[in-house]
Write an enzyme that holds these catalytic residues in place. Structure first.
Site, PDB file in Angstrom:
ATOM      1  N   GLY A   1     -30.019 -71.126 -60.750  1.00 45.97           N
ATOM      2  CA  GLY A   1     -28.770 -70.686 -60.125  1.00 45.97           C
ATOM      3  C   GLY A   1     -28.235 -71.711 -59.140  1.00 45.97           C
ATOM      4  O   GLY A   1     -27.504 -71.360 -58.200  1.00 45.97           O
ATOM      5  N   THR A   2     -28.589 -72.966 -59.345  1.00 47.14           N
ATOM      6  CA  THR A   2     -28.154 -74.046 -58.449  1.00 47.14           C
ATOM      7  C   THR A   2     -26.626 -74.171 -58.430  1.00 47.14           C
ATOM      8  O   THR A   2     -26.019 -74.265 -57.365  1.00 47.14           O
ATOM      9  CB  THR A   2     -28.747 -75.392 -58.936  1.00 47.14           C
ATOM     10  OG1 THR A   2     -30.086 -75.166 -59.373  1.00 47.14           O
ATOM     11  CG2 THR A   2     -28.718 -76.435 -57.838  1.00 47.14           C
ATOM     12  N   THR A   3     -26.026 -74.187 -59.624  1.00 45.08           N
ATOM     13  CA  THR A   3     -24.577 -74.365 -59.739  1.00 45.08           C
ATOM     14  C   THR A   3     -23.846 -73.262 -58.967  1.00 45.08           C
ATOM     15  O   THR A   3     -22.927 -73.527 -58.196  1.00 45.08           O
ATOM     16  CB  THR A   3     -24.169 -74.299 -61.228  1.00 45.08           C
ATOM     17  OG1 THR A   3     -25.066 -75.107 -61.985  1.00 45.08           O
ATOM     18  CG2 THR A   3     -22.751 -74.771 -61.442  1.00 45.08           C
ATOM     19  N   TRP A   4     -24.287 -72.036 -59.180  1.00 48.18           N
ATOM     20  CA  TRP A   4     -23.688 -70.868 -58.525  1.00 48.18           C
ATOM     21  C   TRP A   4     -23.834 -70.973 -57.007  1.00 48.18           C
ATOM     22  O   TRP A   4     -22.864 -70.806 -56.256  1.00 48.18           O
ATOM     23  CB  TRP A   4     -24.405 -69.615 -59.056  1.00 48.18           C
ATOM     24  CG  TRP A   4     -23.873 -68.306 -58.618  1.00 48.18           C
ATOM     25  CD1 TRP A   4     -22.649 -68.061 -58.050  1.00 48.18           C
ATOM     26  CD2 TRP A   4     -24.543 -67.046 -58.724  1.00 48.18           C
ATOM     27  NE1 TRP A   4     -22.518 -66.712 -57.801  1.00 48.18           N
ATOM     28  CE2 TRP A   4     -23.665 -66.069 -58.213  1.00 48.18           C
ATOM     29  CE3 TRP A   4     -25.785 -66.644 -59.219  1.00 48.18           C
ATOM     30  CZ2 TRP A   4     -24.005 -64.713 -58.174  1.00 48.18           C
ATOM     31  CZ3 TRP A   4     -26.122 -65.298 -59.193  1.00 48.18           C
ATOM     32  CH2 TRP A   4     -25.246 -64.340 -58.677  1.00 48.18           C
TER      33      TRP A   4
ATOM     34  N   HIS B   1     -33.904 -80.985 -56.139  1.00 52.72           N
ATOM     35  CA  HIS B   1     -34.985 -80.232 -56.782  1.00 52.72           C
ATOM     36  C   HIS B   1     -36.347 -80.775 -56.328  1.00 52.72           C
ATOM     37  O   HIS B   1     -37.390 -80.322 -56.808  1.00 52.72           O
ATOM     38  CB  HIS B   1     -34.906 -80.358 -58.301  1.00 52.72           C
ATOM     39  CG  HIS B   1     -33.641 -79.846 -58.918  1.00 52.72           C
ATOM     40  ND1 HIS B   1     -33.172 -78.575 -58.711  1.00 52.72           N
ATOM     41  CD2 HIS B   1     -32.761 -80.427 -59.767  1.00 52.72           C
ATOM     42  CE1 HIS B   1     -32.047 -78.396 -59.404  1.00 52.72           C
ATOM     43  NE2 HIS B   1     -31.776 -79.520 -60.046  1.00 52.72           N
TER      44      HIS B   1
ATOM     45  N   ARG C   1     -35.732 -68.155 -59.329  1.00 50.24           N
ATOM     46  CA  ARG C   1     -35.407 -67.200 -60.388  1.00 50.24           C
ATOM     47  C   ARG C   1     -36.660 -66.866 -61.185  1.00 50.24           C
ATOM     48  O   ARG C   1     -37.590 -67.693 -61.257  1.00 50.24           O
ATOM     49  CB  ARG C   1     -34.362 -67.857 -61.301  1.00 50.24           C
ATOM     50  CG  ARG C   1     -33.734 -66.958 -62.318  1.00 50.24           C
ATOM     51  CD  ARG C   1     -32.752 -67.748 -63.181  1.00 50.24           C
ATOM     52  NE  ARG C   1     -31.961 -66.873 -64.034  1.00 50.24           N
ATOM     53  CZ  ARG C   1     -31.147 -67.294 -64.982  1.00 50.24           C
ATOM     54  NH1 ARG C   1     -30.999 -68.594 -65.196  1.00 50.24           N
ATOM     55  NH2 ARG C   1     -30.470 -66.445 -65.715  1.00 50.24           N
TER      56      ARG C   1
ATOM     57  N   TYR D   1     -32.196 -65.425 -57.511  1.00 49.65           N
ATOM     58  CA  TYR D   1     -31.052 -65.233 -58.419  1.00 49.65           C
ATOM     59  C   TYR D   1     -30.839 -63.738 -58.660  1.00 49.65           C
ATOM     60  O   TYR D   1     -29.719 -63.239 -58.607  1.00 49.65           O
ATOM     61  CB  TYR D   1     -31.359 -65.961 -59.729  1.00 49.65           C
ATOM     62  CG  TYR D   1     -30.267 -65.933 -60.768  1.00 49.65           C
ATOM     63  CD1 TYR D   1     -29.343 -66.969 -60.833  1.00 49.65           C
ATOM     64  CD2 TYR D   1     -30.181 -64.904 -61.702  1.00 49.65           C
ATOM     65  CE1 TYR D   1     -28.339 -66.965 -61.814  1.00 49.65           C
ATOM     66  CE2 TYR D   1     -29.187 -64.888 -62.673  1.00 49.65           C
ATOM     67  CZ  TYR D   1     -28.275 -65.933 -62.725  1.00 49.65           C
ATOM     68  OH  TYR D   1     -27.289 -65.923 -63.690  1.00 49.65           O
TER      69      TYR D   1
ATOM     70  N   ARG E   1     -24.074 -70.572 -69.286  1.00 53.07           N
ATOM     71  CA  ARG E   1     -24.474 -70.080 -70.598  1.00 53.07           C
ATOM     72  C   ARG E   1     -24.215 -68.585 -70.648  1.00 53.07           C
ATOM     73  O   ARG E   1     -23.187 -68.142 -71.116  1.00 53.07           O
ATOM     74  CB  ARG E   1     -25.943 -70.425 -70.869  1.00 53.07           C
ATOM     75  CG  ARG E   1     -26.381 -70.200 -72.307  1.00 53.07           C
ATOM     76  CD  ARG E   1     -27.868 -70.505 -72.479  1.00 53.07           C
ATOM     77  NE  ARG E   1     -28.720 -69.645 -71.678  1.00 53.07           N
ATOM     78  CZ  ARG E   1     -29.252 -68.503 -72.114  1.00 53.07           C
ATOM     79  NH1 ARG E   1     -29.047 -68.111 -73.354  1.00 53.07           N
ATOM     80  NH2 ARG E   1     -29.998 -67.754 -71.314  1.00 53.07           N
ATOM     81  N   LYS E   2     -25.156 -67.779 -70.107  1.00 54.67           N
ATOM     82  CA  LYS E   2     -24.964 -66.323 -70.113  1.00 54.67           C
ATOM     83  C   LYS E   2     -24.793 -65.767 -68.704  1.00 54.67           C
ATOM     84  O   LYS E   2     -24.101 -64.792 -68.487  1.00 54.67           O
ATOM     85  CB  LYS E   2     -26.176 -65.649 -70.763  1.00 54.67           C
ATOM     86  CG  LYS E   2     -26.139 -65.586 -72.260  1.00 54.67           C
ATOM     87  CD  LYS E   2     -27.164 -64.577 -72.727  1.00 54.67           C
ATOM     88  CE  LYS E   2     -26.829 -64.008 -74.091  1.00 54.67           C
ATOM     89  NZ  LYS E   2     -27.863 -63.043 -74.528  1.00 54.67           N
TER      90      LYS E   2
HETATM   91  P1  A3P Z   1     -28.529 -68.938 -68.181  1.00 52.29           P
HETATM   92  O1  A3P Z   1     -28.924 -70.126 -69.005  1.00 52.29           O
HETATM   93  O2  A3P Z   1     -29.595 -67.900 -68.132  1.00 52.29           O
HETATM   94  O3  A3P Z   1     -27.216 -68.373 -68.546  1.00 52.29           O
HETATM   95  P2  A3P Z   1     -28.629 -74.093 -62.666  1.00 52.29           P
HETATM   96  O4  A3P Z   1     -27.287 -73.974 -62.062  1.00 52.29           O
HETATM   97  O5  A3P Z   1     -29.738 -74.047 -61.646  1.00 52.29           O
HETATM   98  O6  A3P Z   1     -28.722 -75.205 -63.616  1.00 52.29           O
HETATM   99  O7  A3P Z   1     -28.856 -72.744 -63.493  1.00 52.29           O
HETATM  100  C1  A3P Z   1     -28.100 -72.467 -64.652  1.00 52.29           C
HETATM  101  C2  A3P Z   1     -28.156 -70.978 -64.909  1.00 52.29           C
HETATM  102  O8  A3P Z   1     -27.287 -70.303 -63.955  1.00 52.29           O
HETATM  103  C3  A3P Z   1     -27.641 -70.630 -66.277  1.00 52.29           C
HETATM  104  O9  A3P Z   1     -28.361 -69.450 -66.652  1.00 52.29           O
HETATM  105  C4  A3P Z   1     -26.181 -70.330 -65.986  1.00 52.29           C
HETATM  106  O10 A3P Z   1     -25.532 -69.576 -66.968  1.00 52.29           O
HETATM  107  C5  A3P Z   1     -26.284 -69.588 -64.675  1.00 52.29           C
HETATM  108  N1  A3P Z   1     -25.049 -69.615 -63.884  1.00 52.29           N
HETATM  109  C6  A3P Z   1     -24.184 -70.653 -63.731  1.00 52.29           C
HETATM  110  N2  A3P Z   1     -23.165 -70.307 -62.932  1.00 52.29           N
HETATM  111  C7  A3P Z   1     -23.371 -69.015 -62.567  1.00 52.29           C
HETATM  112  C8  A3P Z   1     -22.642 -68.084 -61.754  1.00 52.29           C
HETATM  113  N3  A3P Z   1     -21.506 -68.422 -61.170  1.00 52.29           N
HETATM  114  N4  A3P Z   1     -23.161 -66.860 -61.600  1.00 52.29           N
HETATM  115  C9  A3P Z   1     -24.321 -66.508 -62.197  1.00 52.29           C
HETATM  116  N5  A3P Z   1     -25.043 -67.335 -62.986  1.00 52.29           N
HETATM  117  C10 A3P Z   1     -24.584 -68.574 -63.169  1.00 52.29           C
END
Ligand code: A3P
Length: 324
Positions: free
Chosen positions: A70-73, A131, A153, A222, A290-291
């Site tokens: 959930g880094t991006t979020w 990381h 997560r 997460y 992704r999801k």
């Molecule tokens: P999934 O592959 O299970 O969908 P990171 O940002 O650390 O690389 O993690 C990526 C995961 O966070 C992916 O999970 C992605 O879909 C999910 N993600 C990205 N943006 C998000 C958001 N705004 N809210 C919730 N989940 C999010």
């Protein structure tokens, strides 16, 4: 100058070539450094440069995570909290920039390659992410009073998310290289050989540090953010030193940030869904969405895999107070 910097990085590469290695999730192998596995050139030479050259400021804000947690979020949420009085929600930078371009990752963006950057020029508060495991952070970070936020997560969702991400990257990088079967990703993950893994050790390092220095390190999940976004966001803002005022709460600022940063909103923006939009690692921005759900592992892991990974989690986290 650049030649000096190049010599410094060549020194890192020489050291890396002498370290133990393991099959990687993408074509590049994993290398063991200070007890953790790194993707050799993408992250390890950058991590070494961070250790040697990054100087933290007490006002810095550092997001730490295991990849795919959930880094991006969380980057988007932190950026939106800190800058909430600087931008209007209708013309916000997050509507046209990927969160990774708003909050750089130390080892894979800033310090990945020469020249060695000079982030001293950036105004406070500087926002970074990494990381790198807690035990390998440079002392300049651990000894400074800077705020750390860790997002983690459920390991089963991290595994599935990473497996999809790695195969997406691999398909892009080298079409002839075979994709990694899930069974193999599972075996590697369980023996600790995932980028910045062992997953459990990386998470535990930050968990223990957050128990010891709660005023410095906030530990988030997460699943918690998904289940209780309002209270998590308030906690996050308080920890960053930017608490929401009553007036802001009444004006719905918390909800506005949550909506701006929601999976549905971010993943539908052109910058995050257009395959032509590519970030600094050559990875499509869309690969980070992704999801965005809790528990997708149920659709992919067999009962035996679940039992095995749950057993490792119980053993590793036993007595720590951390569970999934
Ligand atoms: P999934 O592959 O299970 O969908 P990171 O940002 O650390 O690389 O993690 C990526 C995961 O966070 C992916 O999970 C992605 O879909 C999910 N993600 C990205 N943006 C998000 C958001 N705004 N809210 C919730 N989940 C999010």
């Amino acid at each position: 100058d650049v030649a000096d910097d190049e010599r410094v990085y060549q020194g890192y590469r020489d050291l890396i070539s002498s370290l133990p290695n393991e099959k990687g999730w993408i074509s590049e192998s994993l290398v063991l450094y200070q007890g953790f596995w790194y993707v050799s050139t993408i992250s390890l030479q950058g991590a070494m440069a961070v250790q040697q050259h990054f100087k933290a400021r007490p006002t810095d804000i550092l997001l730490t995570s295991t990849p795919k947690s959930g880094t991006t979020w969380t980057k988007a949420l932190i950026f939106a909290i800190i800058n909430r009085t600087n931008y209007d929600f209708t013309t916000h930078p997050l509507l046209i920039h990927n969160p990774h371009d708003c909050v750089p990752t130390l080892e894979t963006n800033l310090y990945r390659t020469t020249p060695i950057p000079n982030p001293d020029v950036l105004p406070s508060p500087r926002l970074f992410s990494t990381h790198i495991p807690y035990s390998s952070l440079p002392e300049s970070i651990t000894a400074s009073n800077c705020r750390i936020i860790h997002i983690c997560r459920n390991p089963k969702d991290v595994l599935i998310s990473f497996w999809f991400f790695a195969n997406k990257l691999q398909a892009k990088l080298n079409k002839d290289h075979p994709l990694l079967p899930l069974e193999e990703a599972f075996q590697l993950f369980c023996k600790g050989a995932s980028p910045y893994g062992p997953y459990w050790d990386q998470v535990l390092g930050y968990w223990k540090a957050s128990l010891e220095w709660p005023e410095r390190i906030l530990f988030l999940k997460y699943e918690g953010l998904k289940g209780n976004p309002f209270s998590c966001l308030k906690k996050l803002a308080e920890h960053l030193g930017y608490p929401f005022s009553l007036e802001e709460e009444e004006q719905g600022v918390v909800e506005k940030i949550l909506n701006l940063c929601s999976f549905e909103n971010l993943s539908s923006l052109d910058v995050n869904k257009n395959p032509e939009k590519v970030g600094n690692l050559g990875v499509e921005n869309s690969a980070f969405y992704r999801k965005g759900q809790v528990g997708d592992w149920e659709n992919h892991l067999t009962a035996e895999m679940v039992e095995h990974i749950d057993r490792i989690t119980e053993q590793k986290f036993h007595g720590s107070g951390l569970s999934f």
